[in-house]
Design an enzyme around this catalytic site. Structure first.
Site, PDB file in Angstrom:
ATOM      1  N   SER A  50      -5.138 -13.206  -7.908  1.00 50.14           N
ATOM      2  CA  SER A  50      -4.849 -14.287  -6.964  1.00 50.14           C
ATOM      3  C   SER A  50      -5.220 -13.939  -5.527  1.00 50.14           C
ATOM      4  O   SER A  50      -5.400 -14.844  -4.702  1.00 50.14           O
ATOM      5  CB  SER A  50      -3.368 -14.668  -7.039  1.00 50.14           C
TER       6      SER A  50
ATOM      7  N   ASP B 190       6.841 -15.068   0.092  1.00 52.51           N
ATOM      8  CA  ASP B 190       5.565 -14.489  -0.318  1.00 52.51           C
ATOM      9  C   ASP B 190       4.982 -13.664   0.823  1.00 52.51           C
ATOM     10  O   ASP B 190       4.432 -14.208   1.789  1.00 52.51           O
ATOM     11  CB  ASP B 190       4.591 -15.597  -0.718  1.00 52.51           C
TER      12      ASP B 190
ATOM     13  N   HIS C 136       0.417 -12.647  -0.544  1.00 55.28           N
ATOM     14  CA  HIS C 136      -0.772 -13.453  -0.309  1.00 55.28           C
ATOM     15  C   HIS C 136      -0.878 -13.799   1.176  1.00 55.28           C
ATOM     16  O   HIS C 136      -0.062 -13.347   1.973  1.00 55.28           O
ATOM     17  CB  HIS C 136      -0.732 -14.698  -1.186  1.00 55.28           C
TER      18      HIS C 136
END
Length: 365
Positions: free
Chosen positions: A119, A340, A343
């Site tokens: 990802s 998060d 990312h």
């Protein structure tokens, strides 16, 4: 597009020919730049610091980009501060060329670019799509998905940007005993090897365990085990990939990049903020050129494996410059509202990763 002569496998310091192509001023209003001449004709684009530049950045408005996943679209999901969008990476002794999307497309006309990884690679892939879309918003753009591959084609330039999802690069296969991570098998290479530009990444999933771990056993040769030291497994998997590059990739036609280790920010001790357990309140980068927490061991493993490859592979060494960006993660500003710090927001830091790709592909930095 000519990819140039064979380069050193581990590209950390890159010689630069100071020619008119480096000293020109590009005419596009939003891409005007003149470069500082590197001292001694040597410039390491990966050593530097972040400089606040609200005039030049961001490179595009995220609201106008149709390619951003809801995990990375920080402004859409309510991030109130915008400082993280306005920092420019400034290498020591030279400048990073500003991304020019139309120039990129024209120079790579007829080529295919593929990101292969997890990802974080999706983060990188979507950033490039946004940069290109911002440059040619009225271009004919198509998108298709087949198996593990998403392909976005800028039809007017015959440039395809592709994302092949592969968490480990090496294979995972269903067998009678369960799902087996095969450290010495890389069957998807047949799909990758003839692409013009390959950008690899793996690391994020090597320490996954429990329900999020997509394998039940690990195999090397005839030996199958329930588990092994994950750093050892990471090295073995990378070594299989490296052998594949040497045996199967024609680097006179294909440029190969490997993205350095993308960091996370859950431990404030790493940036001298004791007691901080995530990136949620971070709004500015770490100042200076040195990350207090030091380099991750995984980067040393990656560098060691790359140093043994015979074919030219460019290490997109984004680790330190990304470590300094504790402010650039989505935090809780995503569709799921989870914290998060792994990312990255788009627009944001991955745009700089693509400026580095642009410098390497177009200007041979």
């Amino acid at each position: 597009m000519e990819f140039g002569a064979k380069r050193s496998c581990l590209v950390l310091s890159i010689s630069i020919l100071v020619s008119s192509s480096f000293l020109c001023v590009q005419a596009n209003l939003n891409n005007v730049i003149s470069w500082r001449i590197p001292r001694n004709n040597i410039c390491n684009l990966y050593q530097g610091s972040w400089v606040y530049d609200p005039i030049s950045f961001p490179l595009y408005e995220s609201a106008t980009c149709p390619f951003i996943r809801k995990e990375y679209d920080c402004l859409k999901y309510g991030r109130p501060d915008h400082l993280y969008l306005q920092y420019r990476w400034e290498p020591i002794g030279c400048d990073l060329p500003r991304f020019n999307g139309q120039d990129f497309l024209e120079r790579l006309k007829g080529k295919k670019i593929m990101f292969i990884g997890d990802s974080v690679s999706v983060n990188h892939f979507e950033s490039l799509l946004c940069l290109l879309h911002a440059a040619v918003p009225d271009s004919n753009i198509t998108s298709t998905t087949e198996n593990s591959t998403v392909t976005v084609t800028f039809q007017d330039y015959e440039v395809s940007v592709m994302m092949f999802l592969s968490h480990y690069l090496v294979d995972i296969e269903e067998e009678e005993i369960g799902r087996v991570l095969k450290l010495d098998s890389l069957k998807n290479g047949v799909v990758w090897k003839d692409i013009d530009v390959l950008i690899f990444n793996t690391w994020l999933w090597w320490y996954r365990s429990g329900p999020k771990q997509p394998w039940d056993y690990v195999q090397e040769g005839d030996t199958i085990v329930k588990d092994m030291d994950r750093m050892v497994a990471f090295r073995k998997g990378l070594t299989t990939w490296a052998k594949w590059v040497d045996s199967d990739v024609d680097t006179s036609k294909t440029r190969v990049f490997f993205q350095g280790i993308s960091p996370s920010h859950y431990n404030g001790n790493e940036w001298n903020e004791t007691g901080v357990t995530n990136c949620g309140n971070e709004t500015q980068p770490v100042s200076g050129s040195v990350y207090p927490g030091g380099s991750p061991l995984a980067l040393s493993v990656l560098e060691d494996v790359l140093s043994k490859i015979q074919k030219p592979v460019h290490l997109l060494n984004i680790t330190t410059l990304s470590q300094l960006r504790k402010d650039a993660h989505p935090g809780s500003y995503n569709a799921f509202r989870g914290m998060d710090c792994t990312h990255w927001c788009i627009a944001g830091l991955p745009d700089t990763w693509n400026e580095l790709i642009y410098a390497a592909l177009v200007f041979d930095y």
